[in-house]
Enzyme design. Structure first.
Site, PDB file in Angstrom:
ATOM      1  N   ARG A  11      39.493  41.546  37.857  1.00  0.00           N
ATOM      2  CA  ARG A  11      39.487  42.427  39.035  1.00  0.00           C
ATOM      3  C   ARG A  11      40.151  43.774  38.757  1.00  0.00           C
ATOM      4  O   ARG A  11      40.803  44.336  39.642  1.00  0.00           O
ATOM      5  CB  ARG A  11      40.179  41.759  40.234  1.00  0.00           C
ATOM      6  CG  ARG A  11      39.404  40.626  40.851  1.00  0.00           C
ATOM      7  CD  ARG A  11      38.311  41.152  41.779  1.00  0.00           C
ATOM      8  NE  ARG A  11      37.643  40.077  42.484  1.00  0.00           N
ATOM      9  CZ  ARG A  11      37.917  39.710  43.733  1.00  0.00           C
ATOM     10  NH1 ARG A  11      38.801  40.347  44.442  1.00  0.00           N
ATOM     11  NH2 ARG A  11      37.266  38.714  44.279  1.00  0.00           N
ATOM     12  N   ARG A  26      33.938  52.995  47.334  1.00  0.00           N
ATOM     13  CA  ARG A  26      33.582  51.906  48.252  1.00  0.00           C
ATOM     14  C   ARG A  26      33.221  52.474  49.626  1.00  0.00           C
ATOM     15  O   ARG A  26      32.270  52.020  50.263  1.00  0.00           O
ATOM     16  CB  ARG A  26      34.775  50.965  48.331  1.00  0.00           C
ATOM     17  CG  ARG A  26      34.761  49.919  49.391  1.00  0.00           C
ATOM     18  CD  ARG A  26      34.005  48.703  48.937  1.00  0.00           C
ATOM     19  NE  ARG A  26      34.305  47.571  49.790  1.00  0.00           N
ATOM     20  CZ  ARG A  26      33.840  47.427  51.029  1.00  0.00           C
ATOM     21  NH1 ARG A  26      33.057  48.337  51.542  1.00  0.00           N
ATOM     22  NH2 ARG A  26      34.150  46.365  51.739  1.00  0.00           N
TER      23      ARG A  26
HETATM   24  O1  CP3 Z   1      36.792  41.916  37.840  1.00  0.00           O
HETATM   25  C1  CP3 Z   1      36.203  42.948  38.177  1.00  0.00           C
HETATM   26  O2  CP3 Z   1      36.774  44.058  38.277  1.00  0.00           O
HETATM   27  C2  CP3 Z   1      34.687  42.902  38.343  1.00  0.00           C
HETATM   28  C3  CP3 Z   1      34.163  42.635  39.641  1.00  0.00           C
HETATM   29  C4  CP3 Z   1      34.360  41.293  40.335  1.00  0.00           C
HETATM   30  C5  CP3 Z   1      34.485  41.197  41.749  1.00  0.00           C
HETATM   31  N1  CP3 Z   1      34.480  39.879  42.072  1.00  0.00           N
HETATM   32  C6  CP3 Z   1      34.551  42.342  42.663  1.00  0.00           C
HETATM   33  C7  CP3 Z   1      34.975  42.134  44.061  1.00  0.00           C
HETATM   34  C8  CP3 Z   1      34.342  39.996  39.823  1.00  0.00           C
HETATM   35  C9  CP3 Z   1      34.281  39.511  38.383  1.00  0.00           C
HETATM   36  C10 CP3 Z   1      34.420  39.107  40.943  1.00  0.00           C
HETATM   37  C11 CP3 Z   1      34.378  37.643  40.830  1.00  0.00           C
HETATM   38  C12 CP3 Z   1      34.493  36.812  42.034  1.00  0.00           C
HETATM   39  N2  CP3 Z   1      33.997  37.069  43.277  1.00  0.00           N
HETATM   40  C13 CP3 Z   1      35.079  35.521  42.055  1.00  0.00           C
HETATM   41  C14 CP3 Z   1      35.650  34.789  40.868  1.00  0.00           C
HETATM   42  C15 CP3 Z   1      36.983  35.271  40.445  1.00  0.00           C
HETATM   43  C16 CP3 Z   1      38.105  35.068  41.429  1.00  0.00           C
HETATM   44  O3  CP3 Z   1      38.640  36.100  41.872  1.00  0.00           O
HETATM   45  O4  CP3 Z   1      38.429  33.931  41.728  1.00  0.00           O
HETATM   46  C17 CP3 Z   1      34.962  35.035  43.366  1.00  0.00           C
HETATM   47  C18 CP3 Z   1      35.464  33.693  43.875  1.00  0.00           C
HETATM   48  C19 CP3 Z   1      34.264  36.013  44.127  1.00  0.00           C
HETATM   49  C20 CP3 Z   1      33.837  35.924  45.552  1.00  0.00           C
HETATM   50  C21 CP3 Z   1      34.449  36.968  46.382  1.00  0.00           C
HETATM   51  N3  CP3 Z   1      34.148  38.309  46.272  1.00  0.00           N
HETATM   52  C22 CP3 Z   1      35.396  36.805  47.414  1.00  0.00           C
HETATM   53  C23 CP3 Z   1      35.988  35.470  47.853  1.00  0.00           C
HETATM   54  C24 CP3 Z   1      35.667  38.067  47.917  1.00  0.00           C
HETATM   55  C25 CP3 Z   1      36.541  38.382  49.106  1.00  0.00           C
HETATM   56  C26 CP3 Z   1      37.988  38.353  48.760  1.00  0.00           C
HETATM   57  C27 CP3 Z   1      38.455  39.738  48.402  1.00  0.00           C
HETATM   58  O5  CP3 Z   1      39.163  39.880  47.395  1.00  0.00           O
HETATM   59  O6  CP3 Z   1      38.112  40.650  49.169  1.00  0.00           O
HETATM   60  C28 CP3 Z   1      34.917  39.023  47.163  1.00  0.00           C
HETATM   61  C29 CP3 Z   1      34.884  40.483  47.357  1.00  0.00           C
HETATM   62  C30 CP3 Z   1      35.117  41.339  46.145  1.00  0.00           C
HETATM   63  N4  CP3 Z   1      34.580  41.145  44.904  1.00  0.00           N
HETATM   64  C31 CP3 Z   1      35.915  42.533  46.125  1.00  0.00           C
HETATM   65  C32 CP3 Z   1      35.814  43.034  44.798  1.00  0.00           C
HETATM   66  C33 CP3 Z   1      36.430  44.303  44.267  1.00  0.00           C
HETATM   67  C34 CP3 Z   1      36.622  43.171  47.308  1.00  0.00           C
HETATM   68  C35 CP3 Z   1      35.598  43.699  48.248  1.00  0.00           C
HETATM   69  C36 CP3 Z   1      35.902  45.046  48.864  1.00  0.00           C
HETATM   70  O7  CP3 Z   1      35.896  46.064  48.145  1.00  0.00           O
HETATM   71  O8  CP3 Z   1      36.071  45.059  50.075  1.00  0.00           O
END
Ligand code: CP3
Length: 349
Positions: free
Chosen positions: A29, A42
């Site tokens: 992330r 974003r």
């Molecule tokens: O790592 C990186 O920089 C690359 C991008 C990336 C994101 N999500 C961007 C993201 C990667 C590799 C993921 C993987 C991901 N997504 C996982 C597995 C890794 C982990 O963190 O456990 C999971 C379970 C998800 C599903 C997901 N996506 C959830 C549960 C959420 C909401 C929770 C949150 O942090 O907001 C997301 C949204 C998400 N994915 C964001 C980002 C930057 C935040 C969204 C926003 O900008 O509002």
């Protein structure tokens, strides 16, 4: 992806058998809300999935942490839930909430999924990878990724995140053949998705299994290990030189079994992985270890952060190792603490 006589990127050297004094470093992330420039892009995109599906913007946010910190690897900006979305189970990200999907809880619900239909959305992500291949500094590796079938299934079945992944676990107990049909769709989609990412220019792949730790051993074998092995074997046939890192979060001591049974080239260790497991348990396996600083210590910062970084580096000295967190960066992380971490890792040189 041959070396073609050129220098092997630092990030890839541990996979070629080298233990580096200064290990490669990247953070899960690393592109995200803790960065003001991410929040700006974003806002321009409006919606989170729109950001994932707009190659110009997705490439931009992938590059942001590379510009700031010069990580050894960039990770494609996308999300693991792009796969169900592409399969025809639409994903929504409401502001301040996690993902929402209309849940699939039975075999009948699978009829609506469209595997060939994933192509157009996967093409968009591949276009982001192509852009990155051109825009990244030549020394920076590019990591592609997908969610592991088990973890992606937990969201598809629950319809949202959950503390215990109960709905997927219950389906798997009550109707294992039906649940297996869902996992099979996800295995096929994941292989295609990762294949396209490599063809577009990814140097390495990571499979995120965030909820691997919620399953007892027999279920872990069937829903985590076997599907991951199938994906790993398919990728080995298609792209034998591209390393695959598995991240079975919460697997504990079972991570050693996961490595030997799946054949992954790298193992992402979570925050709770004890030092002796990081430094010794994988010695018999031909695997690169990655991890495992606590993301909250990166929020706290200060001398304790420096000490812990040093402890991890001391522990893994002489090993094939990649420095990372034990889970993703959280939004409240001060960007200057990330700079401090990277400087600390590199000061070993
Ligand atoms: O790592 C990186 O920089 C690359 C991008 C990336 C994101 N999500 C961007 C993201 C990667 C590799 C993921 C993987 C991901 N997504 C996982 C597995 C890794 C982990 O963190 O456990 C999971 C379970 C998800 C599903 C997901 N996506 C959830 C549960 C959420 C909401 C929770 C949150 O942090 O907001 C997301 C949204 C998400 N994915 C964001 C980002 C930057 C935040 C969204 C926003 O900008 O509002």
């Amino acid at each position: 992806m041959g070396d073609g006589g050129s220098v092997v990127k630092r990030f890839l050297r541990p996979f070629r058998g080298e233990a580096l004094r200064v290990p490669p470093v990247w953070l899960m992330r690393q592109a995200g809300r803790y960065l003001p420039e991410y929040r700006a892009t974003r806002a321009e995109a409006g919606d989170f999935l729109k950001l994932c599906y707009t190659p110009r913007l997705a490439a931009e946010v992938t590059l942001q942490p590379i510009r700031r910190y010069g990580f050894d690897a960039a990770i494609l900006f996308s999300d693991i839930l792009v796969v169900p979305d592409a399969l025809g189970q639409p994903v929504r990200f409401a502001d301040g909430e996690g993902p929402r999907l209309d849940p699939i809880r039975s075999r009948e619900g699978l009829a609506g999924l469209d595997l060939p239909g994933t192509s157009s959305k996967f093409d968009i992500v591949a276009e982001t990878v192509q852009r990155l291949r051109q825009d990244l500094p030549p020394e920076t590796a590019l990591i592609g990724f997908c969610g592991a079938p088990w973890t992606v299934a937990t969201y598809m079945v629950q319809g949202q995140g959950s503390p215990d992944q109960a709905e997927a676990r219950l389906w798997a107990y009550r109707d294992p053949e039906g649940f297996e049909a869902l996992i099979d769709v996800l295995v096929a989609a994941s292989i295609d998705y990762l294949d396209r990412q490599v063809k577009a220019g990814a140097d390495c792949l990571q499979i995120f299994d965030t909820w691997a730790g919620s399953l007892p051993d027999d279920e872990f074998d069937r829903w985590v290990v076997k599907p991951t092995r199938t994906i790993r074997e398919a990728l080995a046939d298609l792209h034998p030189d591209v390393p695959v890192i598995g991240f079975p979060r919460g697997a504990g001591a079972t991570a050693v079994w996961y490595v030997s049974e799946t054949g992954v080239d790298g193992i992402g260790c979570d925050t709770a992985t004890p030092p002796f497991v990081m430094s010794e348990a994988f010695d018999e396996e031909d695997v690169v270890v990655q991890g495992n600083l606590d993301p909250l210590l990166l929020v706290a910062g200060g001398a304790r952060l420096d000490e812990r970084v040093d402890e991890i580096l001391d522990l893994m000295e002489g090993k094939r190792f990649i420095f990372n967190l034990g889970h993703g960066i959280v939004p409240q992380t001060p960007p200057e603490h990330v700079a401090r971490l990277v400087a600390r890792v590199r000061s070993r040189g």
